[in-house]
Design a protein around this motif. Structure first.
Motif, PDB file in Angstrom:
ATOM      1  N   THR A  61      -9.551  27.375  36.117  1.00 46.66           N
ATOM      2  CA  THR A  61     -10.717  28.180  36.487  1.00 46.66           C
ATOM      3  C   THR A  61     -10.481  29.088  37.703  1.00 46.66           C
ATOM      4  N   SER A  62      -9.565  28.762  38.565  1.00 38.90           N
ATOM      5  CA  SER A  62      -9.404  29.495  39.820  1.00 38.90           C
ATOM      6  C   SER A  62      -8.383  30.626  39.669  1.00 38.90           C
ATOM      7  N   HIS A  63      -8.373  31.510  40.654  1.00 38.48           N
ATOM      8  CA  HIS A  63      -7.375  32.588  40.649  1.00 38.48           C
ATOM      9  C   HIS A  63      -5.971  32.011  40.716  1.00 38.48           C
ATOM     10  N   ALA A  64      -5.815  30.943  41.487  1.00 37.68           N
ATOM     11  CA  ALA A  64      -4.496  30.290  41.553  1.00 37.68           C
ATOM     12  C   ALA A  64      -4.107  29.716  40.193  1.00 37.68           C
ATOM     13  N   ASP A  65      -5.091  29.149  39.474  1.00 37.97           N
ATOM     14  CA  ASP A  65      -4.823  28.625  38.132  1.00 37.97           C
ATOM     15  C   ASP A  65      -4.327  29.730  37.206  1.00 37.97           C
ATOM     16  N   TRP A  66      -5.084  30.832  37.170  1.00 42.69           N
ATOM     17  CA  TRP A  66      -4.717  31.921  36.259  1.00 42.69           C
ATOM     18  C   TRP A  66      -3.397  32.555  36.658  1.00 42.69           C
ATOM     19  N   SER A  67      -3.109  32.589  37.950  1.00 49.32           N
ATOM     20  CA  SER A  67      -1.854  33.166  38.420  1.00 49.32           C
ATOM     21  C   SER A  67      -0.662  32.264  38.105  1.00 49.32           C
ATOM     22  N   ALA A  68      -0.921  30.958  37.972  1.00 49.77           N
ATOM     23  CA  ALA A  68       0.164  30.002  37.724  1.00 49.77           C
ATOM     24  C   ALA A  68       0.628  30.009  36.274  1.00 49.77           C
ATOM     25  N   GLY A  69      -0.194  30.518  35.375  1.00 52.81           N
ATOM     26  CA  GLY A  69       0.183  30.551  33.970  1.00 52.81           C
ATOM     27  C   GLY A  69       1.175  31.663  33.678  1.00 52.81           C
ATOM     28  N   THR A  70       1.662  31.687  32.456  1.00 55.55           N
ATOM     29  CA  THR A  70       2.584  32.729  32.012  1.00 55.55           C
ATOM     30  C   THR A  70       1.786  33.858  31.366  1.00 55.55           C
ATOM     31  N   ALA A  71       1.878  35.053  31.955  1.00 48.29           N
ATOM     32  CA  ALA A  71       1.117  36.203  31.479  1.00 48.29           C
ATOM     33  C   ALA A  71       1.983  37.094  30.612  1.00 48.29           C
ATOM     34  N   GLY A 105       0.886  40.446  29.194  1.00 47.42           N
ATOM     35  CA  GLY A 105      -0.120  41.490  29.007  1.00 47.42           C
ATOM     36  C   GLY A 105      -1.462  41.173  29.629  1.00 47.42           C
ATOM     37  N   THR A 106      -1.623  39.992  30.217  1.00 51.86           N
ATOM     38  CA  THR A 106      -2.891  39.629  30.863  1.00 51.86           C
ATOM     39  C   THR A 106      -2.780  39.782  32.374  1.00 51.86           C
ATOM     40  N   ARG A 107      -3.940  39.768  33.020  1.00 53.30           N
ATOM     41  CA  ARG A 107      -3.978  39.803  34.481  1.00 53.30           C
ATOM     42  C   ARG A 107      -4.991  38.793  34.969  1.00 53.30           C
ATOM     43  N   ALA A 108      -4.714  38.200  36.112  1.00 55.84           N
ATOM     44  CA  ALA A 108      -5.670  37.315  36.773  1.00 55.84           C
ATOM     45  C   ALA A 108      -6.609  38.162  37.609  1.00 55.84           C
ATOM     46  N   VAL A 109      -7.905  37.894  37.476  1.00 56.21           N
ATOM     47  CA  VAL A 109      -8.935  38.662  38.182  1.00 56.21           C
ATOM     48  C   VAL A 109      -9.540  37.773  39.256  1.00 56.21           C
ATOM     49  N   SER A 110      -9.585  38.261  40.487  1.00 63.07           N
ATOM     50  CA  SER A 110     -10.152  37.485  41.583  1.00 63.07           C
ATOM     51  C   SER A 110     -11.636  37.786  41.702  1.00 63.07           C
ATOM     52  N   GLY A 111     -12.253  37.239  42.734  1.00 64.96           N
ATOM     53  CA  GLY A 111     -13.672  37.473  42.944  1.00 64.96           C
ATOM     54  C   GLY A 111     -14.465  36.192  42.900  1.00 64.96           C
ATOM     55  N   ALA A 112     -15.802  36.346  42.804  1.00 63.82           N
ATOM     56  CA  ALA A 112     -16.680  35.182  42.832  1.00 63.82           C
ATOM     57  C   ALA A 112     -16.441  34.254  41.653  1.00 63.82           C
ATOM     58  N   ARG A 113     -16.026  34.829  40.531  1.00 63.98           N
ATOM     59  CA  ARG A 113     -15.751  34.026  39.342  1.00 63.98           C
ATOM     60  C   ARG A 113     -14.410  34.468  38.759  1.00 63.98           C
ATOM     61  N   PRO A 114     -13.310  33.872  39.222  1.00 63.57           N
ATOM     62  CA  PRO A 114     -11.985  34.288  38.766  1.00 63.57           C
ATOM     63  C   PRO A 114     -11.859  34.176  37.252  1.00 63.57           C
ATOM     64  N   ALA A 115     -11.027  35.054  36.682  1.00 68.91           N
ATOM     65  CA  ALA A 115     -10.917  35.117  35.237  1.00 68.91           C
ATOM     66  C   ALA A 115      -9.551  35.647  34.838  1.00 68.91           C
ATOM     67  N   VAL A 116      -9.308  35.645  33.537  1.00 65.61           N
ATOM     68  CA  VAL A 116      -8.130  36.289  32.974  1.00 65.61           C
ATOM     69  C   VAL A 116      -8.617  37.301  31.944  1.00 65.61           C
ATOM     70  N   GLU A 117      -7.974  38.486  31.928  1.00 65.37           N
ATOM     71  CA  GLU A 117      -8.355  39.581  31.041  1.00 65.37           C
ATOM     72  C   GLU A 117      -7.104  40.275  30.515  1.00 65.37           C
ATOM     73  N   ILE A 118      -7.308  41.194  29.580  1.00 61.18           N
ATOM     74  CA  ILE A 118      -6.207  42.032  29.115  1.00 61.18           C
ATOM     75  C   ILE A 118      -5.912  43.097  30.159  1.00 61.18           C
ATOM     76  N   THR A 129     -13.134  38.423  28.654  1.00 59.71           N
ATOM     77  CA  THR A 129     -12.992  37.859  29.998  1.00 59.71           C
ATOM     78  C   THR A 129     -13.182  36.354  29.882  1.00 59.71           C
ATOM     79  N   VAL A 130     -12.188  35.605  30.332  1.00 58.98           N
ATOM     80  CA  VAL A 130     -12.223  34.146  30.212  1.00 58.98           C
ATOM     81  C   VAL A 130     -12.248  33.546  31.608  1.00 58.98           C
ATOM     82  N   TRP A 131     -13.297  32.761  31.896  1.00 54.95           N
ATOM     83  CA  TRP A 131     -13.465  32.158  33.210  1.00 54.95           C
ATOM     84  C   TRP A 131     -12.971  30.717  33.260  1.00 54.95           C
ATOM     85  N   ARG A 132     -12.992  30.048  32.139  1.00 52.26           N
ATOM     86  CA  ARG A 132     -12.615  28.629  32.113  1.00 52.26           C
ATOM     87  C   ARG A 132     -11.898  28.333  30.804  1.00 52.26           C
TER      88      ARG A 132
END
Length: 454
Positions: free
Chosen positions: A51-61, A63-76, A212-215
């Motif tokens: 769920t966190s920006h650190a979580d999304w950044s730790a995965g293998t991307a 074509g996706t990007r980790a999005v920061s902010g109040a509700r971190p997410a992963v998007e295209i 946009t995926v938050w969790r």
């Protein structure tokens, strides 16, 4: 009731003796610990959510990007490639561009016999997502990449795919039953000891919209094989004020969605809790519903959780994902290890949707038997009995029910039962949906963390 007469999709297989002993000890300790904060033994359930920006950044991307902010997410961020998808439910084949995010390998705290994924996302019209799982067995061999769901929050019949589970997935050791990964024969001692999830995001080639995926995460479990569970001691007197909706008043409405309201226990329960948290569909959302129908939001929920392969509204992750389409809402599918854990959630102001199956005579006052049914637990009486909003009621006022603690506890937590013909079939082993907003009190965060939800 849920469309669950074919209980193969909800198989809760036997655990090996060693795992059963550990899990039974955990259940007893949980019951003894209660709300007092006593030390707890290892739970037979292990949750992991990204769920966190650190979580999304730790995965293998890819074509996706980790999005920061109040509700971190992963998007295209950009397309990683293009593929054709032949939708089996529309007969249409279309080209989609996609990007992927793959989680790190996760090793659950309990070697698992079952895994159920959950995700929270928004998919604008003309976009969708797919969730897959690949695991490693205790014999060190890997599963194939299993599809756990192809999902969209929309239902535009021209631009969206049809939400669907995928049947006929098996490698001879494990299988996918609609929304559940399950070891085929747990008596061999084979377990899933680790897994990773793969998220693929789709959109039309050249489009700028993105899911946009938050969790994203999963509940892995090894619930012991049992016809009965240890009795717990009452520890709470409290009742939450949750809207009451009957599925039965929708009988015959929109039969294209699981034959109408008689089978809408899951979306009806989902709508109760969504509205408990102050969210509702808009007038525009409900414009498609016949204005003569009461509680049109229940019809809306049934349409937007419907699984076109299962041909029903009882897909567990699809209901949790539907809840997350409302502003700042989250939804997960998990298992609780005891009624005491459920008391802790109610104490913090968090109701739960529980899945259970029983004969008519096993639950006093229900007036029916079921191979699978969802209801909303909203509290406990001074004697510890369960207060439930049961959608299998003839009217909205009749939805509030009080069920005997010992009876209700057993039908919810057991994994084996006898059906009306005397055949041994499965129970759900404490499955529940938990819906909650992003902003929570410290007490609510602690109650969720105590059952492994972060």
């Amino acid at each position: 009731m849920d469309r669950a007469d074919d209980m193969s999709r909800r198989t809760v297989l036997a655990a090996a003796a060693a795992v059963a002993a550990v899990a039974a000890t955990a259940s007893s300790a949980l019951a003894a610990g209660g709300l007092s904060g006593a030390p707890r033994a290892k739970r037979p359930v292990s949750n992991r959510f990204w769920t966190s920006h650190a979580d999304w950044s730790a995965g293998t991307a890819d074509g996706t990007r980790a999005v920061s902010g109040a509700r971190p997410a992963v998007e295209i961020a950009e397309a990683a490639g293009e593929t054709e998808y032949a939708d089996p439910h529309t007969g249409k084949t279309a080209t989609w561009e996609y990007a992927r995010w793959t989680s790190p390998v996760h090793r659950p705290t309990v070697p698992a016999t079952e895994v159920v994924a959950s995700w929270n996302a928004r998919t604008p019209t003309g976009t969708w997502l797919q969730v897959e799982l690949q695991g490693t067995y205790s014999d060190k061999k890997k599963t194939p990449w299993y599809v756990l769901g192809r999902w969209t929050s929309g239902d535009d019949k021209e631009k969206d795919i049809r939400r669907t589970s995928v049947d006929d997935q098996s490698d001879g050791k494990s299988s996918i039953w609609t929304d559940t990964f399950s070891i085929d024969d747990t008596t061999t001692g084979l377990r899933l000891v680790s897994y990773r999830l793969r998220l693929t995001l789709y959109r039309k080639p050249g489009a700028t919209a993105t899911p946009t995926v938050w969790r994203l995460g999963a509940m892995a479990s090894a619930v012991p094989d049992r016809f009965t569970v240890p009795a717990s001691e009452p520890g709470l007197t409290k009742e939450l004020t949750v809207p009451r909706y009957s599925q039965e008043i929708h009988a015959g409405q929109y039969p294209e969605y699981d034959n109408g309201g008689e089978a809408w226990c899951s979306p009806t329960s989902s709508q109760m809790i969504i509205e408990f948290w102050g969210r509702r569909p808009t007038a525009d959302d409900l414009a498609w519903v016949d204005p003569s129908y009461a509680d049109p939001q229940v019809c809306h929920a049934a349409r937007y959780v419907f699984d076109y392969q299962y041909a029903g509204c009882g897909n567990w992750p699809f209901n949790a994902a539907y809840a997350s389409t409302y502003k700042d809402m989250q939804g997960v599918v998990t298992r609780l290890a005891s009624l005491t854990e459920l008391e802790s959630l109610i104490a913090a102001g968090i109701p739960a949707i529980t899945s259970q199956s029983f004969l008519k005579e096993e639950l006093t006052g229900a007036g029916y038997g079921t191979a699978g049914h969802l209801m909303t637990v909203i509290g406990f009486t001074s004697t510890g009995d369960v207060i439930a909003n049961d959608p299998a009621s003839p009217s909205n006022p009749a939805v509030r029910r009080v069920y005997k603690r010992r009876e209700w506890e057993n039908i919810w937590l057991r994994t084996k039962r006898y059906n009306s013909t005397g055949k041994v079939v499965s129970g759900t082993g404490g499955v529940c949906y938990l819906y909650f907003p992003v902003k929570l009190s410290a007490k609510q965060k602690a109650a969720l963390a105590d059952v492994g939800i972060h």
